[in-house]
Write an enzyme that holds these catalytic residues in place. Structure first.
Site, PDB file in Angstrom:
ATOM      1  CE  LYS A 187      -1.784   2.985   2.798  1.00  0.00           C
ATOM      2  NZ  LYS A 187      -1.898   4.155   1.918  1.00  0.00           N
ATOM      3  CD  GLU A 262      14.038   2.796   9.770  1.00  0.00           C
ATOM      4  OE1 GLU A 262      14.332   3.963  10.132  1.00  0.00           O
ATOM      5  OE2 GLU A 262      14.542   1.788  10.295  1.00  0.00           O
ATOM      6  CB  CYS A 296      12.876  10.489   7.865  1.00  0.00           C
ATOM      7  SG  CYS A 296      13.764   9.203   7.037  1.00  0.00           S
ATOM      8  CD  GLU A 397      10.044  14.002  10.811  1.00  0.00           C
ATOM      9  OE1 GLU A 397       8.994  13.382  11.071  1.00  0.00           O
ATOM     10  OE2 GLU A 397      10.991  13.501  10.187  1.00  0.00           O
TER      11      GLU A 397
HETATM   12  C1  UN1 Z   1      17.974   9.555   2.133  1.00  0.00           C
HETATM   13  O1  UN1 Z   1      18.281  10.390   2.989  1.00  0.00           O
HETATM   14  O2  UN1 Z   1      18.422   9.599   0.991  1.00  0.00           O
HETATM   15  O3  UN1 Z   1      11.831   8.786   4.507  1.00  0.00           O
HETATM   16  C2  UN1 Z   1      17.049   8.453   2.473  1.00  0.00           C
HETATM   17  C3  UN1 Z   1      13.017   9.136   4.520  1.00  0.00           C
HETATM   18  C4  UN1 Z   1      14.059   8.099   4.799  1.00  0.00           C
HETATM   19  C5  UN1 Z   1      14.946   7.844   3.637  1.00  0.00           C
HETATM   20  C6  UN1 Z   1      16.037   8.843   3.511  1.00  0.00           C
HETATM   21  N1  UN1 Z   1      13.426   6.863   5.223  1.00  0.00           N
HETATM   22  O4  UN1 Z   1      13.303  10.288   4.297  1.00  0.00           O
END
Ligand code: UN1
Length: 497
Positions: A187, A262, A296, A397
């Site tokens: 999804k 994550e 992130c 964030e």
């Molecule tokens: C990156 O910094 O190239 O969602 C990867 C995000 C992370 C992946 C970052 N899980 O931004």
């Protein structure tokens, strides 16, 4: 950016992107579609994706379960071969897929093109993974025993992915899931639904057997929940917000399913007086503003030693003033829009909070409404100075192009403040001092640490993930992915001669 539309509206539209279930492209049973709108120009409709119903999610899981019986019997080398073909096809279609994603969620074309090629590199890495070891031989107390381990697939994996890396993140979850012998129901985020359809087509063209990868577009509330709660899914891998991640985790625990999360980041950069300040300023601005700050791993706080604070501020300004905001399809633009109206509202409200809480607005801070911007969701790259660690913009964030600059007395002060956060994804130190570099590697509370580098970025062969509330603790990518996508089987084989 997504809006709902009815069956009647959709019927008039030719370009409708369907769900992929059991090897068939299936329209939504109740006729609901999501309307994909270009965030650089919200009056432009990019296309429509069919929203799956709970019943269709059930069919997808059943099909994945059925396909698992065959797929796990194929050798990992054979499974890898299909991934290798998918890599070639993805590369061949990189132009179209990158353009689609740019229109759908706003990331600059040049960044998207790089991401699609990164997707191909990840597929090639996992194609080879099908040829690497899947177990170990251990000594046994009984010399007639051969004691060894095998890594076996889990079953059907629920893959739930965000819009900010609409190609790379799905692939770095799907590719290891498949090569280790699992099947997938995926999804994607609603903001990246058309891009997802194109990726699923790549896997279909590569010869993936029916039911091994299924795509169900739709909302987290309906499709995501149905997927996670389905008794036949064995594990959930999710990248997204902490709020949703926590909900998914509690559902997974209740059903004793494996889960991998994550989540967010609030990634700090520390700049010491002995550092290459030009490099530090360049990579701090890039880390904060690349992808309009929607990573992130984006840099969101920078701690600067008092002795070089004023000079570093000047250098940050030299870099940030170079940024040209606009539609990411225009090659001269260096920062695109944020992905949706919702993102736009969140980011601008954080900027407002920064001002209210007394941070010094050093650069930017405005939404861009000029007709040039077509009513798109554009925000200026924004830098706040004189920030303190207690301010909201230093704690939460933002997921947008906003950087907080914080003055510190020395390295020890910087380390304490950099670690003073619920997050722990990545952190970066700029220094030429070896002692401080090693101390930072040891003591920064993050999953990924950089010395003289940007906070973002990931290579396919290296483990990716965070500590504290940034991650559930498992790692993605590289061989580390095996930990999540397989289970150990311990074998004891006894002979008598
Ligand atoms: C990156 O910094 O190239 O969602 C990867 C995000 C992370 C992946 C970052 N899980 O931004």
């Amino acid at each position: 950016m997504v809006e709902k539309s009815t069956k009647e509206v959709r019927r008039k539209i030719v370009d409708n992107y369907l769900n992929f279930i059991g090897g068939e492209w299936i329209d939504s049973k109740d006729g609901i579609t999501n309307t994909q709108v270009n965030p650089a120009n919200p009056s432009q409709i990019v296309g429509y994706t069919a929203a799956a119903t709970v019943e269709e999610v059930d069919t997808a899981v059943q099909q994945a379960k059925l396909a698992f019986q065959q797929w796990k019997q194929l050798s990992p080398v054979g499974r890898g071969e299909i991934l290798r073909k998918a890599a070639d096809l993805l590369e061949a279609q990189s132009q179209d897929i990158a353009e689609t994603a740019t229109k759908e969620m706003g990331k600059r074309f040049i960044e998207m093109k790089g991401e699609v090629l990164r997707g191909a590199a990840i597929l090639r890495y996992y194609a080879q993974e099908g040829m690497r070891k899947l177990g170990e031989v251990l000594p046994s107390a009984n010399n007639q025993n051969t004691l060894y381990t095998l890594r076996v697939p889990l079953g059907v994996i629920s893959v739930i992915t965000p819009w900010n890396f609409p190609v790379a993140i799905p692939i770095w979850k799907i590719a290891p899931a498949l090569v280790y012998g699992n099947t997938v129901v995926w999804k994607p985020s609603m903001e990246a639904g058309i891009t997802a359809v194109k990726i699923a087509k790549v896997f279909e063209q590569a010869g993936l057997p029916a039911g091994v990868l299924n795509l169900v577009n739709g909302s987290g509330e309906i499709v995501g929940n149905a997927l996670v709660e389905h008794p036949l899914t064995s594990a959930i891998t999710f990248t997204g917000s902490n709020r949703v991640g926590r909900e998914l985790a509690s559902k997974a625990v209740a059903q004793n399913k494996k889960y991998q999360l994550e989540l967010g980041g609030k990634n700090p950069v520390v700049v010491l007086e002995d550092a290459d300040l030009d490099l530090a300023a360049k990579l701090t601005v890039e880390g904060a503003m690349k992808q309009t700050g929607q990573r992130c791993t984006a840099t969101s706080r920078v701690y600067v030693e008092a002795s070089i604070y004023d000079m570093f501020i000047e250098k940050l300004l030299e870099n940030v003033t170079q940024i040209k905001v606009g539609d990411g399809l225009d090659g001269s633009v260096t920062m695109g829009p944020v992905a949706s109206k919702k993102q736009f509202e969140t980011v601008t409200s954080y900027i407002q909070k920064g001002i209210e809480e007394g941070a010094e607005l050093l650069y930017g801070g405005n939404a861009l409404y000029d007709p040039v911007y077509n009513g798109g969701y554009f925000v200026e790259p924004t830098i706040f100075a004189s920030v303190t660690n207690e301010m909201t913009i230093a704690r939460e964030e933002i997921f947008g192009p906003v950087l907080a600059v914080i003055k510190v007395a020395d390295y020890a002060d910087a380390l304490t403040q950099a670690n003073d956060t619920i997050y722990g994804l990545s952190a970066s130190l700029f220094t030429t001092n070896l002692n401080k570099a090693f101390d930072f590697i040891k003591n920064s509370e993050v999953g990924m640490v950089q010395i003289n580098g940007e906070t973002g970025g990931a290579e396919p062969q290296a483990p990716f993930g965070g500590m504290k509330e940034s991650s559930s603790g498992t790692r993605e990518q590289g061989q580390a992915a095996m930990e999540f996508f397989t289970a150990y089987k311990t074998v004891s084989l006894t002979t008598s001669l």
